[in-house]
Design an enzyme around this catalytic site. Structure first.
Site, PDB file in Angstrom:
ATOM      1  CB  CYS A  30      24.677  20.280 -21.179  1.00 45.77           C
ATOM      2  SG  CYS A  30      26.307  19.514 -21.616  1.00 45.77           S
ATOM      3  N   GLY A  31      23.525  21.112 -24.161  1.00 44.08           N
ATOM      4  CA  GLY A  31      22.832  20.382 -25.578  1.00 44.08           C
ATOM      5  C   GLY A  31      23.897  19.623 -26.273  1.00 44.08           C
TER       6      GLY A  31
ATOM      7  CD  GLU B  78      29.854  25.505 -21.173  1.00 48.95           C
ATOM      8  OE1 GLU B  78      29.079  24.713 -20.463  1.00 48.95           O
ATOM      9  OE2 GLU B  78      30.191  24.307 -21.967  1.00 48.95           O
ATOM     10  NE  ARG B  79      24.962  28.857 -15.266  1.00 53.83           N
ATOM     11  CZ  ARG B  79      23.534  28.838 -15.165  1.00 53.83           C
ATOM     12  NH1 ARG B  79      23.512  30.287 -15.012  1.00 53.83           N
ATOM     13  NH2 ARG B  79      22.492  28.100 -15.573  1.00 53.83           N
TER      14      ARG B  79
ATOM     15  CB  CYS C  87      29.516  25.809 -24.657  1.00 59.30           C
ATOM     16  SG  CYS C  87      27.996  26.080 -23.980  1.00 59.30           S
ATOM     17  N   GLY C  88      26.998  22.959 -26.747  1.00 65.11           N
ATOM     18  CA  GLY C  88      26.196  22.904 -27.426  1.00 65.11           C
ATOM     19  C   GLY C  88      25.301  24.640 -27.316  1.00 65.11           C
ATOM     20  CB  THR C  89      23.133  25.668 -24.346  1.00 66.81           C
ATOM     21  OG1 THR C  89      23.844  25.901 -23.855  1.00 66.81           O
ATOM     22  CG2 THR C  89      22.102  24.585 -23.698  1.00 66.81           C
TER      23      THR C  89
ATOM     24  CG  ASN D 268      28.716  22.938 -14.271  1.00 66.07           C
ATOM     25  OD1 ASN D 268      28.615  22.979 -15.718  1.00 66.07           O
ATOM     26  ND2 ASN D 268      27.209  24.489 -14.703  1.00 66.07           N
TER      27      ASN D 268
END
Length: 224
Positions: free
Chosen positions: A39-40, A153-154, A163-165, A30
């Site tokens: 990360c998706g 996102e953290r 964000c994929g996930t 990150n």
């Protein structure tokens, strides 16, 4: 490098490394410098990157922090990434918690456009029950047969464009306790994605696939 004022500017940094038995290893950090959970969208992007380097053709098998993944690149450039199975999800009134390679809190809202993603996302991310690691927070609206998703996102500690996930979590959570085979269309500020999966039980999902494009932005060199 991730600093948007004094560096290149990014939500995170990925490295493509050698790994025995795989086409490559994906390591993701990150923008706060800490190695991150899966990360998706990063997985889809690094697949495209591997193809551009000649490491793969149109299919990849790689290892990431949450285990092995496979990915394919279609003729039209769409990249489909096999995500980890979801073994359990906590369905509550107004929100759902599940792990799709990264932990996610999925909150249902009436109008995602006017949701205060930064402040409300930061508040939920820092709730005591999610410490010490925190949780990613997704605000989701069902609109004209598809999901509209915005994510805090953290590690980035801000809203990201996609964000994929997170969209994977939103798609699975949207089915509540229903079972069956699903294919969910999703709109994020960064573009459109699709998530397909099978639910044999009310709180699990298998054969989870995240699909979408990956666009080349630029290349350059930096001295470290």
């Amino acid at each position: 490098m991730c600093n948007r004022h004094l560096g290149i500017g990014a939500d995170g940094l990925m490295t493509l490394e050698l790994a025995d038995g795989y086409d490559f290893k994906m390591v993701y950090y990150n923008s706060d410098g800490k190695e991150s959970s899966m990360c998706g969208n990063g997985g889809r992007c690094i697949t495209a990157f591997a193809k551009s380097l000649g490491i793969i053709d149109n299919a990849a098998r790689f290892i990431a922090i949450d285990g092995a993944h496979t990915a394919t690149i279609a003729v039209n450039g769409m990249i489909s990434l096999q995500m980890k199975d979801v073994k359990d999800m906590d369905v509550q009134d107004g929100f759902t918690i599940l792990n799709t390679g990264s932990p996610h809190y999925v909150a249902w809202v009436n109008d995602v456009k006017y949701t205060d993603v930064f402040h409300e996302g930061k508040r939920i991310r820092n709730l005591p029950q999610f410490q010490p690691d925190g949780i990613n927070v997704n605000f989701v609206q069902l609109h004209e047969g598809k999901l509209k998703v915005r994510t805090y996102e953290r590690g980035v500690e801000d809203e990201t464009l996609s964000c994929g996930t997170g969209v994977t979590a939103a798609a699975i959570a949207s089915t509540t306790t229903n079972t069956g085979t699903f294919d969910v269309a999703i709109e994020t500020p960064g573009g459109n994605l699709g998530v397909s999966f099978v639910k044999d039980t009310a709180t699990s999902a298998t054969n989870v696939v995240l699909s979408g494009p990956a666009a080349f932005v630029f290349k350059g060199e930096i001295e470290i």
